[in-house]
Design a protein around this motif. Structure first.
Motif, short mmCIF file in Angstrom:
data_model
loop_
_atom_site.label_atom_id
_atom_site.label_comp_id
_atom_site.label_asym_id
_atom_site.label_seq_id
_atom_site.Cartn_x
_atom_site.Cartn_y
_atom_site.Cartn_z
N LEU A 59 64.99 50.85 122.14
CA LEU A 59 64.50 51.39 123.66
C LEU A 59 63.90 50.17 123.99
O LEU A 59 63.27 49.43 123.66
N PRO A 60 64.08 50.16 125.35
CA PRO A 60 63.51 49.11 126.45
C PRO A 60 61.93 49.72 126.16
O PRO A 60 61.70 50.89 126.41
N SER A 61 61.29 48.83 126.36
CA SER A 61 59.96 48.57 126.63
C SER A 61 59.68 48.68 128.16
O SER A 61 60.11 49.22 128.81
N HIS A 62 58.76 49.44 128.13
CA HIS A 62 57.78 50.46 129.51
C HIS A 62 58.43 51.02 130.34
O HIS A 62 58.75 50.89 131.56
N ARG A 121 74.77 35.63 120.61
CA ARG A 121 74.33 36.67 119.82
C ARG A 121 73.02 36.96 120.44
O ARG A 121 72.40 36.58 121.56
N ILE A 122 72.10 38.49 120.55
CA ILE A 122 71.55 39.37 121.20
C ILE A 122 70.31 39.00 120.54
O ILE A 122 70.08 39.07 119.57
N GLN A 123 69.48 38.53 121.41
CA GLN A 123 67.68 38.15 121.47
C GLN A 123 67.22 39.42 121.83
O GLN A 123 67.04 39.34 122.77
N ARG A 124 66.45 39.65 121.04
CA ARG A 124 65.19 40.91 121.12
C ARG A 124 64.71 40.44 123.18
O ARG A 124 64.72 41.96 123.03
N SER A 125 63.96 40.03 123.03
CA SER A 125 63.31 39.63 124.16
C SER A 125 63.33 38.37 124.02
O SER A 125 63.50 37.71 123.42
N THR A 130 56.47 39.23 124.81
CA THR A 130 57.01 39.68 126.23
C THR A 130 58.04 41.99 126.23
O THR A 130 58.67 41.93 125.44
N ARG A 131 58.06 41.83 127.39
CA ARG A 131 58.86 43.18 127.63
C ARG A 131 60.24 43.13 127.21
O ARG A 131 60.70 41.89 127.42
N CYS A 132 60.33 43.73 127.03
CA CYS A 132 61.92 44.18 127.01
C CYS A 132 62.52 44.73 127.47
O CYS A 132 62.61 46.37 127.91
N SER A 135 67.02 45.98 131.77
CA SER A 135 67.95 45.27 133.16
C SER A 135 68.61 44.20 132.49
O SER A 135 68.96 43.58 133.33
N LYS A 136 68.48 43.52 131.37
CA LYS A 136 68.27 42.24 131.09
C LYS A 136 68.35 41.98 129.52
O LYS A 136 68.00 42.65 129.52
N ILE A 137 69.23 41.85 129.18
CA ILE A 137 70.22 41.20 127.58
C ILE A 137 70.15 39.75 127.74
O ILE A 137 70.36 38.95 128.45
#
Length: 165
Positions: A59-62, A121-125, A130-132, A135-137
């Motif tokens: 889930l995205p944060s905030h 590869r995908i980086q979590r944040s 920091t926020r996830c 709007s950005k991956i």
């Protein structure tokens, strides 16, 4: 009833189409069905957040509580990594949600899939604490003979920029 080989044959063999059953939206969205049916903006916002969840596996944060509850309603816990690169995440969207929201046609999901196929590869944040944001991956690619990784950011619209700023 006997088979007559002289009987005329139909012009083609009938093969039924394989179509998925229709999505049961009231069951999928639960108590949020009315809100999503009435408000196209809310549906579009949830589609963007669900595209992030589908790509990254968490889930995205905030998020506001209602958006968070809707995402929890249309997703489920899964015991293996669920991100598109197969390394991160423990939540995945339900198949009905993917079909109803047309997640595979979302620009962000298509671009992330393309980049994963190129070795990113995908980086979590960006880092610890920091926020996830949805709007950005953040993605990276390591090269065997370089110390630094190439970093890119994929946005909601599918645009790609260099770096994580």
């Amino acid at each position: 009833m006997t088979f007559d080989p002289r009987a005329p044959k139909p012009p083609f063999d009938f093969v039924p189409r394989k179509r998925s059953p229709p999505v049961d939206k009231p069951q999928l969205y639960g108590r949020f069905f009315g809100d999503l049916a009435d408000c196209q903006k809310l549906r579009d916002d949830i589609r963007d957040r669900a595209a992030y969840l589908h790509s990254v596996g968490h889930l995205p944060s905030h998020l506001r509580p209602r958006a968070n509850q809707i995402l929890i309603q249309i997703s489920e816990y899964f015991h293996r990594p669920t991100s598109l690169d197969g390394r991160l995440g423990d939540r995945r969207l339900k198949e009905d949600a993917i079909r109803d929201l047309k997640i595979n046609d979302h620009d962000m999901v298509q671009e992330v899939r393309e980049r994963v196929s190129q070795g990113y590869r995908i980086q979590r944040s960006r880092g610890l604490g920091t926020r996830c944001g949805f709007s950005k991956i953040f993605m990276f690619k390591n090269y065997p003979n370089q110390m630094m990784a190439e970093k890119i950011t994929v946005t909601l619209s599918g645009a790609v920029k260099r770096g994580w700023d």
